[in-house]
Scaffold this active site. Structure first.
Site, mmCIF file in Angstrom:
data_model
loop_
_atom_site.group_PDB
_atom_site.id
_atom_site.type_symbol
_atom_site.label_atom_id
_atom_site.label_comp_id
_atom_site.label_asym_id
_atom_site.label_seq_id
_atom_site.Cartn_x
_atom_site.Cartn_y
_atom_site.Cartn_z
ATOM 1 N N ASP A 10 56.714 40.393 -5.658
ATOM 2 C CA ASP A 10 57.046 41.787 -5.364
ATOM 3 C C ASP A 10 57.702 42.422 -6.595
ATOM 4 O O ASP A 10 58.187 41.713 -7.492
ATOM 5 C CB ASP A 10 58.008 41.825 -4.173
ATOM 6 C CG ASP A 10 58.514 43.211 -3.875
ATOM 7 O OD1 ASP A 10 57.687 44.116 -3.645
ATOM 8 O OD2 ASP A 10 59.742 43.402 -3.897
ATOM 9 N N ASP A 12 59.801 46.122 -6.669
ATOM 10 C CA ASP A 12 61.082 46.800 -6.446
ATOM 11 C C ASP A 12 61.984 45.970 -5.536
ATOM 12 O O ASP A 12 61.611 45.617 -4.426
ATOM 13 C CB ASP A 12 60.863 48.184 -5.840
ATOM 14 C CG ASP A 12 62.045 49.114 -6.072
ATOM 15 O OD1 ASP A 12 63.089 48.653 -6.569
ATOM 16 O OD2 ASP A 12 61.928 50.315 -5.769
ATOM 17 N N LYS A 183 51.337 44.734 2.416
ATOM 18 C CA LYS A 183 52.319 43.821 3.013
ATOM 19 C C LYS A 183 53.009 44.501 4.194
ATOM 20 O O LYS A 183 53.347 45.674 4.094
ATOM 21 C CB LYS A 183 53.366 43.422 1.959
ATOM 22 C CG LYS A 183 52.802 42.688 0.761
ATOM 23 C CD LYS A 183 53.877 42.422 -0.311
ATOM 24 C CE LYS A 183 54.350 43.708 -0.976
ATOM 25 N NZ LYS A 183 55.298 43.454 -2.075
#
Length: 258
Positions: A10, A12, A183
């Site tokens: 991922d 952020d 996601k």
């Protein structure tokens, strides 16, 4: 800790936090590069191209990767619809350039009246007219796709509407649920795994948000690493029935077994 061949990561909250650097994340990426590990940044952001994401990492966080290391939900969405039916190549998109370019690169043509697909993502200039066209097209039989279900995005002003909020309006107006790609859905993970060219037991999903990153890994059946530098807290994760494979306070704690 296992020696994984590939890392799905991922952005952020994991590699940076808004505009704030996470020094351990830079060191983690550099370790991956030094050890020649395959890695792919898997992000729900559909607004930016891989080139823009790579430029942001280099310019603002001194993390230097190739656009080939970036896999956005825009790319996953384009890959998904491209694989559905080779004869269906018209789409009406609501979204930013990142989404539109991904669709164009896959050979799709834009059609307002009777497209094969309506694809909705985050659009900073969304209008009633765009919602109207999307609603009517879906009512005529277009397949309804949503890039990701994130209802809010954090920025310097607070939590602002995300792609899920935009998609929800079309769901309300059509009385249909979108097929979600990003996601925590397994679709984006399946497409990311295909891009990285490894098997499920060779990769791990790394993220800061249990509800998106970690659940994506769990739903897809791969190992997961939750780092407590972003959204989820230890108190929240302790209440979950299925725990991440690994939990760390910092990516500096990760051991690359040889």
């Amino acid at each position: 800790m296992r020696d994984y061949k590939g890392y799905l990561i991922d952005l952020d909250g994991t590699i940076y936090k808004g505009k704030i650097k996470i020094p351990a994340a830079k060191r983690f990426v550099e370790q991956l590069q030094a050890r020649k590990k395959d890695f792919l940044f898997v992000t729900n952001n559909s607004t930016k191209s891989p080139e823009e994401v790579a430029t942001n990492l280099a310019t603002n966080f001194d993390i230097h990767v190739s656009p080939e290391n970036i896999y956005t939900t825009a790319l996953a969405t384009a890959d998904y619809v491209a694989d559905l039916d080779e004869k269906k190549r018209t789409v009406y998109p609501i979204g930013e350039l990142g989404l539109k370019q991904a669709l164009l690169d896959k050979g799709f043509r834009f059609e307002e009246y009777q497209p094969d697909y309506v694809i909705v993502g985050l659009d900073y200039d969304v209008t009633y007219h765009k919602f109207e066209l999307a609603t009517l097209a879906i009512k005529r039989g277009a397949k309804f796709i949503g890039t990701n279900a994130d209802t809010n995005l954090p920025n310097e002003r607070g939590l602002v509407p995300g792609a899920g909020s935009v998609i929800a309006l079309v769901e309300c107006s059509t009385q249909q649920k979108a097929t979600y790609i990003g996601k925590p859905e397994p679709i984006i993970m399946e497409k990311a795994l295909k891009k990285i060219g490894l098997s499920k037991d060779e990769v791990i999903m790394v993220g800061d948000n249990y509800m998106t990153d970690i659940k994506a890994g769990i739903n897809f059946g791969i190992d997961t690493l939750l780092v407590y530098t972003g959204v989820s807290t230890k108190e929240q994760v302790a209440k979950m029935d299925v725990k991440p494979t690994y939990e760390l306070d910092s990516l500096d704690e990760w051991s690359f077994d040889e």
